[in-house]
Design a protein around this motif. Structure first.
Motif, short mmCIF file in Angstrom:
data_model
loop_
_atom_site.label_atom_id
_atom_site.label_comp_id
_atom_site.label_asym_id
_atom_site.label_seq_id
_atom_site.Cartn_x
_atom_site.Cartn_y
_atom_site.Cartn_z
N GLY A 267 19.65 1.88 -11.11
CA GLY A 267 20.22 0.64 -10.60
C GLY A 267 19.82 -0.61 -11.36
N GLY A 268 18.98 -0.48 -12.39
CA GLY A 268 18.56 -1.64 -13.14
C GLY A 268 17.54 -2.51 -12.43
N LEU A 269 16.76 -1.91 -11.52
CA LEU A 269 15.73 -2.64 -10.79
C LEU A 269 14.37 -2.42 -11.45
CD1 LEU A 269 16.76 -1.61 -7.17
CD2 LEU A 269 17.34 -3.74 -8.32
N TYR A 270 13.59 -3.49 -11.57
CA TYR A 270 12.24 -3.42 -12.12
C TYR A 270 11.25 -3.59 -10.98
CZ TYR A 270 14.36 -3.27 -16.66
OH TYR A 270 15.10 -2.87 -17.74
N VAL A 271 10.29 -2.68 -10.89
CA VAL A 271 9.51 -2.49 -9.67
C VAL A 271 8.07 -2.94 -9.85
CG1 VAL A 271 8.73 -0.82 -7.95
CG2 VAL A 271 10.98 -0.56 -9.02
N MET A 272 7.60 -3.79 -8.93
CA MET A 272 6.19 -4.10 -8.86
C MET A 272 5.52 -3.07 -7.95
SD MET A 272 4.16 -7.64 -8.02
CE MET A 272 4.76 -7.93 -6.36
N LEU A 273 4.54 -2.37 -8.49
CA LEU A 273 3.80 -1.37 -7.71
C LEU A 273 2.55 -2.03 -7.15
CD1 LEU A 273 4.08 1.84 -9.92
CD2 LEU A 273 5.39 1.27 -7.87
N CYS A 274 2.53 -2.23 -5.84
CA CYS A 274 1.38 -2.82 -5.15
C CYS A 274 0.42 -1.69 -4.79
CB CYS A 274 1.82 -3.56 -3.91
SG CYS A 274 0.46 -4.28 -2.98
N ILE A 275 -0.76 -1.70 -5.41
CA ILE A 275 -1.68 -0.56 -5.31
C ILE A 275 -2.35 -0.49 -3.94
CG2 ILE A 275 -3.73 0.51 -6.32
CD1 ILE A 275 -2.93 -0.81 -8.99
N ASP A 276 -2.80 -1.62 -3.42
CA ASP A 276 -3.49 -1.63 -2.11
C ASP A 276 -3.10 -2.86 -1.31
OD1 ASP A 276 -5.32 0.69 -1.78
OD2 ASP A 276 -6.16 -0.03 -3.66
N SER A 277 -3.18 -2.72 0.02
CA SER A 277 -2.92 -3.84 0.91
C SER A 277 -4.16 -4.16 1.73
CB SER A 277 -1.74 -3.53 1.84
OG SER A 277 -1.51 -4.61 2.72
N PHE A 278 -4.25 -5.39 2.15
CA PHE A 278 -5.40 -5.86 2.92
C PHE A 278 -5.75 -4.96 4.09
CE2 PHE A 278 -1.79 -7.61 5.22
CZ PHE A 278 -2.14 -7.43 6.56
N ASN A 279 -4.76 -4.26 4.65
CA ASN A 279 -4.96 -3.48 5.87
C ASN A 279 -6.13 -2.51 5.77
OD1 ASN A 279 -2.01 -3.77 4.94
ND2 ASN A 279 -1.82 -3.85 7.16
N ILE A 280 -6.31 -1.89 4.59
CA ILE A 280 -7.33 -0.85 4.47
C ILE A 280 -8.74 -1.41 4.58
CG2 ILE A 280 -5.82 0.61 3.08
CD1 ILE A 280 -7.51 -0.17 0.63
N LEU A 281 -8.89 -2.73 4.42
CA LEU A 281 -10.20 -3.37 4.55
C LEU A 281 -10.19 -4.41 5.65
CD1 LEU A 281 -11.16 -3.93 0.78
CD2 LEU A 281 -11.66 -1.96 2.23
N ARG A 282 -9.36 -4.22 6.65
CA ARG A 282 -9.27 -5.18 7.74
C ARG A 282 -9.58 -4.51 9.07
NH1 ARG A 282 -7.46 -10.34 8.31
NH2 ARG A 282 -6.58 -10.97 10.31
N GLU A 283 -10.44 -5.15 9.84
CA GLU A 283 -10.87 -4.63 11.14
C GLU A 283 -10.18 -5.37 12.28
OE1 GLU A 283 -15.40 -3.28 10.95
OE2 GLU A 283 -15.17 -5.38 10.34
N LYS A 284 -9.86 -4.65 13.31
CA LYS A 284 -9.59 -5.15 14.67
C LYS A 284 -8.27 -5.87 14.88
CE LYS A 284 -14.51 -5.45 15.75
NZ LYS A 284 -15.64 -6.32 16.14
#
Length: 620
Positions: A267-284
């Protein structure tokens, strides 16, 4: 065996098997932690048995893949301290690139009860992926190392055909470091959206989404590889014997990433791969995933507290291993635009600038050493202002802004662009939405929160258009893809790095001969930029904000005809067009001549919502 100089058929040369090399003893090194025992562990004599050639003639800037049949002794194929397969590729120019190998498993997908189900088609095997940037004869040397020693095999040659139309990888433009361009010098201006994970249909959702974005002229998308519940999560808590836990990667989800990247290519799309999100180091609060992440000591990880992620040496080692796998598996995709280390790292628990800055410095250096194609590197913050100490690191190629919940999205995004222009890096809005709590789809059936950010970021000098959030519960169900078509066509013929873009201060006045109330001005807001041969403006009815129109259901009156004044344009002849941004219709156009110290004067029709203005210098 044919020598490189006598090999003229890529298929004939590629079919030659590597000879068994001499096994050397492993060098003495400091003892490493015992490798994780995985379901992929192997015990065998160290040897490369066969290399399967690619099934079609290699093309310049097209991905080439080799299957390597090997034998070795290891417990964890994802730990380079336990086993590594590396390829050194020599191009016709003599330039060499090192590409790591990776463990791969093919899957077959099906929809069952409306949900995606993957079934393994074969046992795992080792792969090498490579993207030739030159045409001509190439040669490859493979190196395999395990705990018993190492073996080197030489002798594979293949010819790459030139592909003049292939643009190559996306880079920071050497002509203007605030913008992007491809290897072939063609400008790249990202237009698209976040499409970070699928629903229960998994990759089948992308079969619908990506073609729809592509049809609208989009050329950008963003995927998340974390946290554990996303479609493409590589790391999930669980038992090592089941292929789970820190230090292993989910081969089924890695296959899903392959599939979606291939759709992006189509489709001609160029993709940013986001490796990690804040969620994995966020509590509560606010989407926490700390209790479920494999990094947590509760699940066998090295961390007792989230903030230790940025200072723990063992965590650094695990992360570098992940970077190696990501590079090995996805580096050959020219349609991988960039690596994004973090989504909104500043809302991890106990965030502190200094350790996070230092971590980004270390990991960007490690990634640069691994990635032979030097894909772009970035990171992101929840605060629209970001964290300047991190954003301005030289090892990060470009910066982003995320924003939700302001009274006037356009005004806020214009300010964000103005503030981050001082970094002299590309900047675009990586996430935008009217309300961080939800899509407000019933309030916004026309997608005003998608539309306005797109246009204001173009007219304020952004390096790409604003990338909307709420792809699965606003854009797709409301079929808002046509909002992108006028944007993509408006920017398509602009060579952004060539323009020397600068911000200018537009004014809006009443037309000559009109009789408005004394001291009043037209009820319009305008933003504009000027370049050597192109100038762009966006004009919106004042007060026609998402909050007033969609949230409070106010009827904001249209603005009567007016005149837009653009100062500081180059002297000479220009052609002006006024665009309807909702339909891409050109409402009016005319030629004008700009003399010394004169502002360009463009007559505007009555404006119900907004218009865009494009001026092109016409002197031969």
């Amino acid at each position: 065996m044919s020598s490189p100089s006598s090999c003229h058929s890529w298929l004939a040369c590629a079919a030659i098997l590597f000879p068994i090399g001499y096994v050397t003893p492993a060098p003495a090194v400091a003892p490493a932690p015992a490798p994780i025992v995985t379901p992929y562990a192997q015990r065998g004599p160290l040897e490369i048995r066969n290399v399967s050639p690619p099934t079609r003639a290699p093309l310049q800037f097209a991905r080439i893949e080799f299957t390597v049949q090997l034998s070795a002794t290891f417990d964890n194929p994802f730990d380079p301290a336990d086993v590594t397969l590396d390829a050194q590729v020599t191009a016709p120019s003599g330039k060499t690139l090192s590409v790591p190998g990776f463990l791969y498993r093919p899957f077959e997908r099906a929809l069952q009860g409306g949900r995606e189900k993957l079934t393994a088609e074969a046992d795992p095997s080792w792969r090498i992926r490579f993207c030739p940037t030159e045409a001509g004869e190439h040669s490859i040397t493979l190196a395999l190392r395990d705990r018993t020693g190492s073996v080197v095999n030489k002798g594979l040659q293949f010819a790459v055909k030139a592909s003049p139309q292939a643009p190559g990888f996306v880079r920071i433009s050497p002509r203007d470091r605030r913008y992007f361009e491809f290897d072939n010098g063609r400008s790249y201006f990202p237009v698209g959206a976040n499409v970070c994970w699928g629903g229960g249909r998994g990759t089948f959702d992308y079969d619908d989404w990506f073609p729809a974005y592509a049809k609208a002229g989009c050329n950008y998308a963003r995927l998340w590889l974390s946290p554990n519940w996303t479609t493409f999560a590589l790391e999930r808590a669980g038992q090592a014997a089941e292929g789970l836990g820190l230090g292993q990667f989910d081969l089924a989800n890695a296959w899903r990433i392959d599939h979606v990247l291939e759709l992006a290519e189509t489709g001609g799309l160029y993709v940013m791969l986001c490796i990690d999100s804040f969620n994995i180091l966020r509590e509560k609060t606010s989407y926490p995933q700390w209790e479920n992440t494999p990094h947590n000591a509760v699940h066998g990880g090295p961390l007792n507290r989230p903030a230790e992620f940025f200072t723990n040496a063992e965590m650094d080692r695990f992360y570098r291993n992940k970077l190696r796998y990501l590079v090995a598996r996805y580096v050959a995709f020219t349609h991988v635009l960039s690596w994004e280390f973090w989504n909104e790292v500043d809302i991890t628990t106990d965030y502190k600038t200094e350790p996070v800055r230092d971590w980004h410095g270390r990991m960007a250096k490690a990634l640069r050493e691994l990635d032979p194609y030097r894909h772009l590197i970035t990171t992101s913050f929840a605060r629209t202002s970001g964290d300047k100490a991190v954003d301005t690191l030289p090892v990060l190629d470009y910066v982003q802004s995320h924003h939700y919940n302001s009274p006037d999205l356009a005004v806020t995004l214009a300010n964000a662009q103005s503030n981050k222009a001082a970094y002299n890096k590309p900047h675009y809005v990586g996430e935008i939405g009217a309300d961080s709590g939800g899509p407000r789809s019933a309030d916004d059936p026309q997608g005003l929160q998608v539309h306005d950010p797109l246009w204001v970021t173009i007219a304020t000098g952004g390096s790409g258009a604003a990338q909307s959030w709420w792809w699965d519960n606003l854009i797709h169900p409301r079929k808002l893809y046509p909002l992108y078509t006028p944007v993509s066509r408006f920017v398509a013929d602009i060579d952004w790095p060539a323009e020397g873009i600068r911000s200018i201060e537009p004014r809006v006045e009443w037309p000559p001969g009109s009789s408005p109330a004394e001291g009043s001005k037209p009820p319009l807001l305008a933003w504009a930029i000027a370049g050597q041969s192109t100038s762009v403006a966006w004009v919106r009815v004042e007060g026609r904000t998402w909050r007033r129109v969609c949230g409070q259901k106010e009827a904001v009156p249209a603005a009567p005809p007016s005149v837009l004044l653009l100062p500081g344009l180059r002297n000479g002849p220009w052609h002006a067009q006024v665009w309807d941004t909702w339909s891409e219709a050109i409402l009016q156009e005319n030629d004008l001549e700009i003399g010394n110290s004169q502002a360009a004067r463009i007559s505007l029709p009555a404006i119900e919502r907004d218009v865009a203005v494009k001026l092109r210098f016409t002197k031969k």
